[in-house]
Scaffold this motif. Structure first.
Motif, PDB file in Angstrom:
ATOM      1  N   ASP A   8     -11.518 -35.421  45.533  1.00 26.94           N
ATOM      2  CA  ASP A   8     -11.247 -34.952  46.893  1.00 26.94           C
ATOM      3  C   ASP A   8     -11.298 -33.430  46.958  1.00 26.94           C
ATOM      4  O   ASP A   8     -11.813 -32.854  47.919  1.00 26.94           O
ATOM      5  N   LEU A   9     -10.756 -32.782  45.931  1.00 27.22           N
ATOM      6  CA  LEU A   9     -10.784 -31.314  45.882  1.00 27.22           C
ATOM      7  C   LEU A   9     -12.209 -30.797  45.750  1.00 27.22           C
ATOM      8  O   LEU A   9     -12.592 -29.816  46.398  1.00 27.22           O
ATOM      9  N   VAL A  10     -13.001 -31.466  44.925  1.00 26.20           N
ATOM     10  CA  VAL A  10     -14.404 -31.066  44.739  1.00 26.20           C
ATOM     11  C   VAL A  10     -15.176 -31.250  46.037  1.00 26.20           C
ATOM     12  O   VAL A  10     -15.958 -30.379  46.440  1.00 26.20           O
ATOM     13  N   ALA A  11     -14.936 -32.370  46.721  1.00 28.08           N
ATOM     14  CA  ALA A  11     -15.633 -32.630  47.988  1.00 28.08           C
ATOM     15  C   ALA A  11     -15.241 -31.585  49.031  1.00 28.08           C
ATOM     16  O   ALA A  11     -16.102 -31.096  49.775  1.00 28.08           O
ATOM     17  N   ALA A  12     -13.976 -31.225  49.088  1.00 27.15           N
ATOM     18  CA  ALA A  12     -13.521 -30.217  50.050  1.00 27.15           C
ATOM     19  C   ALA A  12     -14.125 -28.855  49.729  1.00 27.15           C
ATOM     20  O   ALA A  12     -14.543 -28.119  50.633  1.00 27.15           O
ATOM     21  N   ALA A  13     -14.197 -28.514  48.461  1.00 20.84           N
ATOM     22  CA  ALA A  13     -14.791 -27.239  48.060  1.00 20.84           C
ATOM     23  C   ALA A  13     -16.275 -27.199  48.404  1.00 20.84           C
ATOM     24  O   ALA A  13     -16.798 -26.200  48.894  1.00 20.84           O
ATOM     25  N   ARG A  14     -16.959 -28.314  48.170  1.00 22.87           N
ATOM     26  CA  ARG A  14     -18.396 -28.394  48.479  1.00 22.87           C
ATOM     27  C   ARG A  14     -18.623 -28.269  49.982  1.00 22.87           C
ATOM     28  O   ARG A  14     -19.530 -27.573  50.434  1.00 22.87           O
ATOM     29  N   GLN A  15     -17.785 -28.930  50.757  1.00 22.65           N
ATOM     30  CA  GLN A  15     -17.911 -28.861  52.210  1.00 22.65           C
ATOM     31  C   GLN A  15     -17.688 -27.429  52.700  1.00 22.65           C
ATOM     32  O   GLN A  15     -18.418 -26.944  53.561  1.00 22.65           O
ATOM     33  N   GLY A  16     -16.707 -26.752  52.143  1.00 22.47           N
ATOM     34  CA  GLY A  16     -16.447 -25.360  52.513  1.00 22.47           C
ATOM     35  C   GLY A  16     -17.605 -24.448  52.138  1.00 22.47           C
ATOM     36  O   GLY A  16     -17.998 -23.578  52.910  1.00 22.47           O
ATOM     37  N   ARG A  17     -18.170 -24.674  50.957  1.00 23.84           N
ATOM     38  CA  ARG A  17     -19.307 -23.866  50.513  1.00 23.84           C
ATOM     39  C   ARG A  17     -20.522 -24.101  51.404  1.00 23.84           C
ATOM     40  O   ARG A  17     -21.217 -23.161  51.794  1.00 23.84           O
ATOM     41  N   ASP A  18     -20.765 -25.370  51.753  1.00 20.67           N
ATOM     42  CA  ASP A  18     -21.900 -25.687  52.611  1.00 20.67           C
ATOM     43  C   ASP A  18     -21.748 -25.063  53.996  1.00 20.67           C
ATOM     44  O   ASP A  18     -22.710 -24.562  54.574  1.00 20.67           O
ATOM     45  N   LEU A  19     -20.533 -25.092  54.523  1.00 21.50           N
ATOM     46  CA  LEU A  19     -20.268 -24.495  55.826  1.00 21.50           C
ATOM     47  C   LEU A  19     -20.468 -22.981  55.781  1.00 21.50           C
ATOM     48  O   LEU A  19     -21.057 -22.397  56.696  1.00 21.50           O
ATOM     49  N   ALA A  20     -20.006 -22.346  54.714  1.00 19.74           N
ATOM     50  CA  ALA A  20     -20.184 -20.899  54.570  1.00 19.74           C
ATOM     51  C   ALA A  20     -21.666 -20.537  54.486  1.00 19.74           C
ATOM     52  O   ALA A  20     -22.118 -19.570  55.101  1.00 19.74           O
ATOM     53  N   LEU A  21     -22.433 -21.331  53.746  1.00 22.81           N
ATOM     54  CA  LEU A  21     -23.873 -21.091  53.629  1.00 22.81           C
ATOM     55  C   LEU A  21     -24.560 -21.258  54.982  1.00 22.81           C
ATOM     56  O   LEU A  21     -25.386 -20.437  55.380  1.00 22.81           O
ATOM     57  N   GLN A  22     -24.196 -22.310  55.704  1.00 24.48           N
ATOM     58  CA  GLN A  22     -24.775 -22.539  57.034  1.00 24.48           C
ATOM     59  C   GLN A  22     -24.422 -21.393  57.978  1.00 24.48           C
ATOM     60  O   GLN A  22     -25.259 -20.939  58.756  1.00 24.48           O
ATOM     61  N   SER A  23     -23.209 -20.890  57.887  1.00 21.42           N
ATOM     62  CA  SER A  23     -22.788 -19.772  58.735  1.00 21.42           C
ATOM     63  C   SER A  23     -23.607 -18.521  58.423  1.00 21.42           C
ATOM     64  O   SER A  23     -24.046 -17.824  59.328  1.00 21.42           O
TER      65      SER A  23
END
Length: 57
Positions: A8-23
């Protein structure tokens, strides 16, 4: 006490990283279009061409 799994922590970190990249990409595109307004519409035109090629194949 809540049980947080590592996956769950890895998935949350990946989601945050993907959002930052998209931004960053969105901000970069906005900056580019501000500097080069003649490029507006090129993306949608390219998407239309790609869709046409897919449908005609």
């Amino acid at each position: 006490m809540t049980d947080v799994r590592t996956s769950d922590l890895v998935a949350a970190a990946r989601q945050g990283r993907d959002l930052a990249l998209q931004s960053r990409r969105t901000l970069g595109l906005a900056d580019l279009l501000e500097r080069r307004p003649e490029l507006r519409g090129v993306s949608s035109w390219a998407e239309d061409v790609a869709e046409y090629v897919l449908w005609s194949a």
